[in-house]
Every structure is written in C-alpha cells, then in structure tokens.
Design a protein around this motif. Sequence first.
Motif, short mmCIF file in Angstrom:
data_model
loop_
_atom_site.label_atom_id
_atom_site.label_comp_id
_atom_site.label_asym_id
_atom_site.label_seq_id
_atom_site.Cartn_x
_atom_site.Cartn_y
_atom_site.Cartn_z
N GLU A 125 0.83 -1.20 0.00
CA GLU A 125 0.00 0.00 0.00
C GLU A 125 0.87 1.26 0.00
O GLU A 125 1.94 1.30 0.59
CB GLU A 125 -0.94 0.02 1.21
CG GLU A 125 -0.26 0.09 2.55
CD GLU A 125 -1.25 0.19 3.70
OE1 GLU A 125 -2.45 0.31 3.43
OE2 GLU A 125 -0.81 0.15 4.86
N LYS A 126 0.40 2.26 -0.74
CA LYS A 126 1.01 3.59 -0.84
C LYS A 126 2.38 3.55 -1.51
O LYS A 126 3.16 4.49 -1.37
CB LYS A 126 1.10 4.25 0.55
CG LYS A 126 -0.26 4.43 1.22
CD LYS A 126 -0.15 5.11 2.57
CE LYS A 126 -1.52 5.25 3.22
NZ LYS A 126 -1.44 5.91 4.54
N LYS A 129 -12.10 0.04 -5.93
CA LYS A 129 -10.85 0.45 -5.30
C LYS A 129 -9.67 0.48 -6.27
O LYS A 129 -8.64 1.07 -5.96
CB LYS A 129 -10.52 -0.50 -4.14
CG LYS A 129 -11.58 -0.51 -3.04
CD LYS A 129 -11.23 -1.51 -1.94
CE LYS A 129 -12.30 -1.51 -0.87
NZ LYS A 129 -11.99 -2.49 0.21
N ASN A 188 -12.53 7.51 -8.10
CA ASN A 188 -11.72 7.76 -6.91
C ASN A 188 -11.10 6.48 -6.35
O ASN A 188 -11.28 6.12 -5.18
CB ASN A 188 -12.56 8.44 -5.82
CG ASN A 188 -11.69 8.98 -4.68
OD1 ASN A 188 -10.53 9.33 -4.89
ND2 ASN A 188 -12.25 9.06 -3.49
N GLU A 242 -8.42 3.73 -4.86
CA GLU A 242 -7.30 3.75 -3.92
C GLU A 242 -6.00 3.31 -4.60
O GLU A 242 -4.92 3.70 -4.18
CB GLU A 242 -7.58 2.81 -2.74
CG GLU A 242 -8.78 3.20 -1.91
CD GLU A 242 -9.11 2.16 -0.86
OE1 GLU A 242 -8.23 1.30 -0.57
OE2 GLU A 242 -10.23 2.18 -0.33
N LYS A 262 -2.40 7.28 -2.38
CA LYS A 262 -2.78 6.26 -3.35
C LYS A 262 -1.58 5.37 -3.71
O LYS A 262 -0.43 5.82 -3.71
CB LYS A 262 -3.35 6.90 -4.61
CG LYS A 262 -4.65 7.66 -4.37
CD LYS A 262 -5.30 8.11 -5.67
CE LYS A 262 -6.53 8.96 -5.41
NZ LYS A 262 -7.59 8.24 -4.68
#
Length: 294
Positions: free
Chosen positions: A31-32, A84, A160, A162, A193
């Motif tokens: 993530e990220k 997502k 939108n 993620e 994101k």
Amino acid sequence: MRHTVFELENITHIYPDGTLALQDVSLKVYEKEKVAVLGPNGAGKSTLLMIMDGLIKPTKGTVRFLGEEVKFNDDKFLYEMRKKVGLVFQDSDAALFSSTIWEDVIFGPLHMGLPKEEVIRRGEAALQLLGIEHLKDKPPFQLSEGEKRKAVIASVLSINPEILLLDEPLINLDAATQTMIVNLLESMHKEGKTIVTATHDINVVPLIADRIIVLNKTVIGEGSIEEVFSNVDLMKKANLHPPVITELFVKLKEYGISEPSTKIPLTVNEAINYILKLLNGTSKNVKNGKKEQT
C-alpha cells in the motif's frame, strides 16, 4: 508493518492462441507504493495489469487483493474490487467508447450507483483535474492522442480508486502533457494512493516510481531504482539499456572518479548537482534549470 495490496503467486497466463504472456510470476505490491513494472515490449506487462485488475483470469496461480484471494468468476467480488482499483489502458481508443468524453468520464460513477449529484460532481472534478473541461461534449475521435490520454485518466479518477494501475501512460505524449501527468501522479501518491505503472521507458521511471519490478515474461529482478539501473547484467537480461546518466556514473565509479559509496544520480538535476560538487567542491541544488547556492 506494510500491508500488501496485491500478492501474486506463480502466475502463468497462456492466451487461447497459445501465446505465453506470463510464466511463474510472483510479486508483491504494498500500500502507498510507487512501483514501476519495467520490461521490453512483449514482456507481459499489459497482461499483468489486467490480471491485477481482475479482467483476465490467469491460466495458473493465485492472486490476492488486500489479503483475499481474487475470485475471477464472482461478479460481486470483482465489482467491489474495481471500486478500489482503476486501470488506465495503454490504448486510449479501447477505453473511450461513448459518444462524448463526458459520458466516458461519468461511466464509472454511474455504474457504482451513486446519486446523480455525486456523479456530476465527480465527473466535473475529474475533468478539471486534467484540464479538459472544454472537451466534455466532444466525441473521442476528434481528440488528439494527448487529450485522449487525459480523458482516459479522468474516467478512471472519477471512481476515486485507492490503487491506480497505468499501462504506458506517457507513451507518444508531448513533453508538456508528460510533465502534467507525472505531477498529477506524484500529487495522488502524496494523498496516499498506491500507483503501479507498466513501462518500457527507462527514462521516466525515476519520475514515477520508487521501486522497480523487472519483468520479461517472468520476474527477473526487483529493487530500488539505483539497484536495478546499476545492475548492468540484469538490464541486459531484460533487453533494456540503462539510462545514459546511470551508465556514465557507473563508469566514473569504475575509473575511481566518484566515490564507490556515492549514490548514482537518476535524473539530470541530480547529475548536475554531483558534477558541480566534483568540479567545485561545493554543493549546489538545481531546480527547474536554475542553480541555487547552498
């Protein structure tokens, strides 16, 4: 502790005509992260992204999304997953299928069952973010390639997501459009994101990623940008040439001109800063073509 967004185990995919796209691919995306999937044409990058988006079921192997095994035959699971995850296709014409850009941009929010006011808000916000409000009533075939690419990105951003998956997002674009998209991706990453970009253009990688996964049908290496670019054997195995800047500073290290522990510059500005330091024994920062004494 970093959480995994995608985890692929022993993925192989063979198309119906017998073409082997991927073989025994195992990788993780956290993530990220900003990750570049780097490989030559025909390496299987597009197939990989479509598998990660749930559009293609692999011939063999397991895909996990947020720790849960992807159910490729479960429409409800895929629907929730695609709320997502957004995929920007390399072929803009394949992604723009409506009579106007506006219809394409709001397609995702509409099918998410959002209220009309929210659909309109998201559509207008996405158009504004890409600077293409004036194109909303245009049919896709009237747009330039750069305008189409912006429209495709806007249609993905309107949901939108993620996680953003991008397939060669900068290919065949002029410098100004490339810079705009790079800045947009950096801004979205700062918002939290996860961004995965497939590309064969080694020169854009330092601008869009912090980690590289090298793909040529299978994963043949991964690591930081400096680790991958300075690994000449790995780059050759991937049928890629390291950036000229990297080759230059690898040679400088070999000749003892730069210190072995010195971080290899990855961009022109980093290279200028280091060369100035070598020549003058001083440190200067270069930003946007201007030098600033520090």
